[in-house]
Enzyme design. Structure first.
Site, short mmCIF file in Angstrom:
data_model
loop_
_atom_site.label_atom_id
_atom_site.label_comp_id
_atom_site.label_asym_id
_atom_site.label_seq_id
_atom_site.Cartn_x
_atom_site.Cartn_y
_atom_site.Cartn_z
N ARG A 47 -1.03 -33.81 31.71
CA ARG A 47 -0.32 -32.63 31.24
C ARG A 47 -1.22 -31.95 30.22
NH1 ARG A 47 -0.97 -33.89 26.70
NH2 ARG A 47 0.23 -32.08 26.11
N GLY A 48 -0.81 -30.76 29.79
CA GLY A 48 -1.69 -29.94 28.94
C GLY A 48 -2.39 -28.94 29.85
N ALA A 49 -2.43 -27.68 29.42
CA ALA A 49 -2.82 -26.59 30.32
C ALA A 49 -4.21 -26.78 30.96
CB ALA A 49 -2.72 -25.26 29.57
N ARG A 90 3.33 -26.84 38.60
CA ARG A 90 4.05 -26.46 37.38
C ARG A 90 3.87 -24.95 37.19
NH1 ARG A 90 3.26 -30.15 32.21
NH2 ARG A 90 5.24 -29.15 31.63
N GLN A 197 5.44 -35.64 23.17
CA GLN A 197 3.98 -35.62 23.25
C GLN A 197 3.33 -35.83 21.88
OE1 GLN A 197 6.02 -33.45 24.73
NE2 GLN A 197 5.19 -32.61 26.63
N ASP A 238 -0.05 -22.28 26.65
CA ASP A 238 -0.06 -22.47 28.11
C ASP A 238 -0.30 -21.17 28.85
OD1 ASP A 238 1.67 -24.77 26.90
OD2 ASP A 238 0.92 -25.44 28.85
N ASN A 248 4.02 -21.65 24.62
CA ASN A 248 3.58 -23.02 24.31
C ASN A 248 4.82 -23.91 24.33
OD1 ASN A 248 1.43 -24.88 23.59
ND2 ASN A 248 2.40 -25.02 21.58
N LYS A 249 4.61 -25.18 24.07
CA LYS A 249 5.68 -26.17 24.12
C LYS A 249 6.92 -25.71 23.35
CE LYS A 249 5.75 -29.11 25.98
NZ LYS A 249 6.40 -29.02 27.32
O1 MRU Z 1 4.47 -29.89 29.02
P1 MRU Z 1 3.08 -30.14 28.54
O2 MRU Z 1 2.93 -31.44 27.81
O3 MRU Z 1 2.07 -29.97 29.64
O4 MRU Z 1 2.83 -28.99 27.48
C1 MRU Z 1 1.60 -28.88 26.87
C2 MRU Z 1 1.56 -27.89 25.79
O5 MRU Z 1 2.50 -27.18 25.53
C3 MRU Z 1 0.27 -27.73 25.07
O6 MRU Z 1 0.48 -27.31 23.76
C4 MRU Z 1 -0.55 -26.66 25.81
O7 MRU Z 1 -0.77 -27.02 27.15
C5 MRU Z 1 -1.84 -26.44 25.17
S1 MRU Z 1 -2.87 -27.87 25.35
C6 MRU Z 1 -4.32 -27.36 25.30
#
Ligand code: MRU
Length: 347
Positions: A47-49, A90, A197, A238, A248-249
């Protein structure tokens, strides 16, 4: 000091650190097929963009390996379908669509006569995406480091380190760069309900790096900011719209409102591949909604009564007006972001 290597393509498989299992277990998840990659992205093994973008790129390689002996028309049809499935795994992080688009373009450049070499050609493109992501995260972290004062106490949300981004990270990459520069920084990490996370992954990365860190429940952040105990907030993104609105999250928007109220600098850190030039503002960003169990259960144990309704958006949009600066590998952007993005980044 090296970074955590969260993904590696070797022996015809993509090996990912299984982020669902950290910190209890340091285990690997092997993707032998593109379908495994789709699953890994959907289920948040990875996970993470930027990390999901790079994983999808290797998913395309696995698809080309599987379909290489099909007739050319069938090969293209199956590849298209595989790329669609990877693209749709996603919906919010645009780095996923960006990486799939690059793999589609690489595929389009391969003639039917070269179909046998398609997997090798696509692997080179996926390797480039990974190598570029690593280089971008180093640059971005250095640009961000320049914004961090000595002795800063930094608040962050979700996980934006080497697990989320090949290389140092984005927001957490900036923290690591400041720490490595001897700035004596410390971090408050939001636990980041409901997937935790921050508690599971950011806390783990901080300990790996030896960065002083304190874990807080998400609801503590406002008290810390009111009490003047936070020097700056830095988060990842994201998807960033052309006007600077940043997804973002979930919970990031709320942090930005509090930061603005107490005049705490609020930075967004992301590579340029996170900017969606086709999206004029945050209203156009699709927000992923995830299953109710992420909220009603903790580690598989039901904590909410049966029958209650649940709303579980995974992301929110922070309006550009709440953002002090956006840090990219091409430099630091300041408001007005629509002009800065168009002038400094362009297309
Ligand atoms: O749902 P996730 O864990 O994939 O969400 C990730 C985030 O929101 C991060 O902050 C975002 O991807 C930036 S990471 C470089």
């Amino acid at each position: 000091m090296g970074s955590i290597i969260a993904m590696e393509f070797a022996s015809d498989k993509l090996r990912l650190i299984d982020q669902r299992k950290l910190p209890g277990a340091y285990a690997f998840f092997e993707c032998a097929t593109y379908e495994d990659c789709v699953f890994a992205i959907k289920d948040m093994v990875v996970r993470g963009a930027p990390a999901i973008g790079a994983s999808a790129a290797y998913g395309a390689v696995l698809a080309a390996m599987a379909f290489k002996d099909l007739a050319p028309a069938e090969f293209r049809r199956r590849m298209d379908r595989a790329l669609d499935q990877l693209n749709d795994a996603r919906p919010t992080a645009v780095n996923l669509m960006w990486a799939v688009k690059r793999m589609r373009a690489a595929l389009a450049g391969i003639s039917d006569a070269s179909q046998g070499a398609a997997a090798d050609i696509l692997k080179k493109e996926a390797d480039s995406i990974l190598a570029e992501d690593i280089a971008k995260s180093e640059k971005l972290s250095e640009f961000g480091n320049a914004l961090v004062p000595h002795g800063a106490t930094i608040l962050t949300h979700c996980n934006t380190g080497s697990l989320a981004v090949p290389g140092l990270g984005t927001a957490l990459g900036i923290v690591k760069a400041a720490h490595r520069a001897g700035k004596n920084v410390s971090v408050y990490a939001d636990e980041t309900r409901p997937r935790m996370q921050g508690a599971r992954l950011t806390a783990w990365e901080l300990l790996q790096e030896g960065i002083p860190g304190t874990l807080i429940a998400d609801s503590v952040a406002a008290t810390l900011m009111r009490d003047g105990r936070i020097s700056l907030v830095v988060v990842g993104a994201d998807r960033i719209a052309a006007n600077g609105d940043s997804a973002n999250k979930i919970g990031t928007f709320m942090l930005s409102v509090v930061a603005r109220r107490y005049e705490v600098p609020f930075y967004v850190a992301a590579p340029v591949s996170t900017i969606d030039f086709g999206c004029p503002d945050g209203g156009g960003i699709i927000i992923e909604e995830r299953c109710a169990e992420e909220v009603t259960e903790i580690e598989g144990t039901r904590v909410a009564p049966e029958g209650i309704r649940v709303y579980n958006p995974a992301f929110d949009v922070t309006p550009a007006g709440n953002i002090t600066a956006i840090v990219t590998e091409q430099g630091v952007l300041y408001p007005p972001f629509d002009e800065a993005i168009a002038r400094q980044i362009g297309r």
